[in-house]
Design an enzyme around this catalytic site. Structure first.
Site, mmCIF file in Angstrom:
data_model
loop_
_atom_site.group_PDB
_atom_site.id
_atom_site.type_symbol
_atom_site.label_atom_id
_atom_site.label_comp_id
_atom_site.label_asym_id
_atom_site.label_seq_id
_atom_site.Cartn_x
_atom_site.Cartn_y
_atom_site.Cartn_z
ATOM 1 C CG LEU A 29 -1.860 -1.248 1.248
ATOM 2 C CD1 LEU A 29 -2.921 -1.202 2.507
ATOM 3 C CD2 LEU A 29 -2.700 -1.380 0.203
ATOM 4 C CB CYS A 43 17.327 -5.602 -29.535
ATOM 5 S SG CYS A 43 16.629 -6.336 -30.892
ATOM 6 C CB CYS A 56 10.284 -4.573 -4.557
ATOM 7 S SG CYS A 56 10.431 -3.657 -6.051
#
Lengths: 273, 93
Positions: free
Chosen positions: A73, A176, A190
């Site tokens: 949140l 690429c 994270c």
């Protein structure tokens, strides 16, 4: 055929779009007739969903197999405290329903794989707001092979990377730049490293901008350019992205001809079998 | 002459700084500047090159904002005031 007639309510709601020559009633009608698939309803997906819904993109597919966690949140702004434990696609749909009745949300509560991606309906373009390399490589390969424009965004702590692959046959594609994914475990996620809460807001808003421009067919997309955003130094660097002749997907001698050739785990390279 | 390396994402964390200056001699290449960078940062070495000393495929080496692969790769000769950068893919969302 796009129906150009906007209702009186729509003319009011979208008046700041309609008044501009670059959008106008035709452009707004195009947005209302448009469809975008947002993959991931987390940090990046939240602002993408917010702004595409506010802009009146008529059909919004949202893919996520996760439920809202309280630790989300701090950055995933379409979910609220009362949504903890609920599927993110449901929370996202309620957010959009409250915001704009012109938008139909198609929630897809699933993990994307080479099999599940084929079960999704068609969309005009895809926004990659996912949080893992397996999904990113799958989306790149699928969209490049199918000729679907893909808006890429990814974040790490205080940094973001953004680019758009129009996939109109001329390349380049994500491979690429990065032919294969890093070895698992080399790039922390994270949960391990943390992320500045507002970072995905900035990056996701740019992705939403790209998506709106692509639907409107106006402006210059981030094609052939990787925008690297550094929130700490407040810098945007642009890196040129060229088609790589050795690219396994869109190069001169491609080895990936189908998403079923690739194992979307580990380094996302060709399957051993 | 001196060359400035700019490091992105986890590479900056491994090096402990976002910008690293290395000394190079006239006629040296991007590869020489990379050697100088990695010699001072063993943690970065294993992240950027594999056990054979080959640059990992997902690591991009840029000179003045363009991938050196579009020039002579790590053999690209350095010029004064070149901006060098190393950047990896990130996956967070």
């Amino acid at each position: 055929m796009t129906d150009l007639r906007l209702s009186a309510t729509q003319l009011e709601r979208y008046s700041r779009h309609v008044i501009m020559d670059e959008v106008g009633p035709e452009g707004q009608a195009r947005l209302l007739a448009g469809s975008v698939l947002v993959v991931g309803a987390g940090g990046l997906g939240s602002p993408v969903v917010q702004y595409l819904a506010a802009a009146g993109v008529g059909r919004l597919g949202i893919v996520d197999d996760d439920v809202v966690d309280r630790s989300n949140l701090q950055r995933q702004v379409i979910h609220a405290d009362g949504d903890v434990g609920r599927p993110k696609v449901e929370s996202a749909r309620e957010f959009v329903d409250r915001l704009n009745p012109d938008v139909t949300v198609e929630p897809h509560e699933l993990r994307l794989s080479a099999d599940t991606i084929a079960t999704l309906p068609d969309y005009d373009l895809v926004v990659d707001a996912s949080d893992n390399f397996a999904t990113r490589y799958l989306l790149n390969d699928y969209c490049a092979l199918e000729g679907i424009p893909l808006v890429h965004g990814a974040i790490y702590r205080f940094e973001g990377q953004l680019t758009t692959f129009e996939n109109d046959g001329d390349g380049p594609c994500y491979r690429c730049l990065f032919p294969e994914a890093p070895e698992p475990g080399t790039v922390p996620d994270c949960a391990t490293t943390g992320v500045l809460g507002v970072l995905p807001g900035t990056v996701g808003c740019i992705q939403a901008t790209e998506a709106v421009k692509l639907v409107l067919e106006t402006g210059e997309p981030l094609t052939g350019r990787l925008l690297v955003y550094d929130a700490m130094d407040m810098r945007f660097d642009t890196v040129e992205v060229r088609q790589n002749p050795d690219c396994p997907l869109c190069g001169e001698e491609p080895t990936i001809e189908s998403i079923h050739d690739v194992a979307y785990e580990g380094r996302c390279t060709l399957s051993a079998d | 002459m001196t060359q400035q390396w700019k490091l992105f994402a986890d590479l900056a964390e491994l090096a402990g700084e976002r910008e690293v200056t290395v000394d190079t001699a006239p006629g040296e290449t991007v590869g020489d500047a990379l050697d100088a960078l990695l010699a001072a940062n063993p943690d970065l070495e294993t992240r950027v090159r594999d056990d054979d000393g080959t640059l990992r495929p997902e690591i991009n080496v840029l000179r003045n904002g363009a991938d050196v692969a579009s020039e002579d790769g790590l053999g690209t000769e350095l010029e004064a005031d070149d901006e060098l950068a190393l950047f990896p893919p990130v996956s967070g969302g």
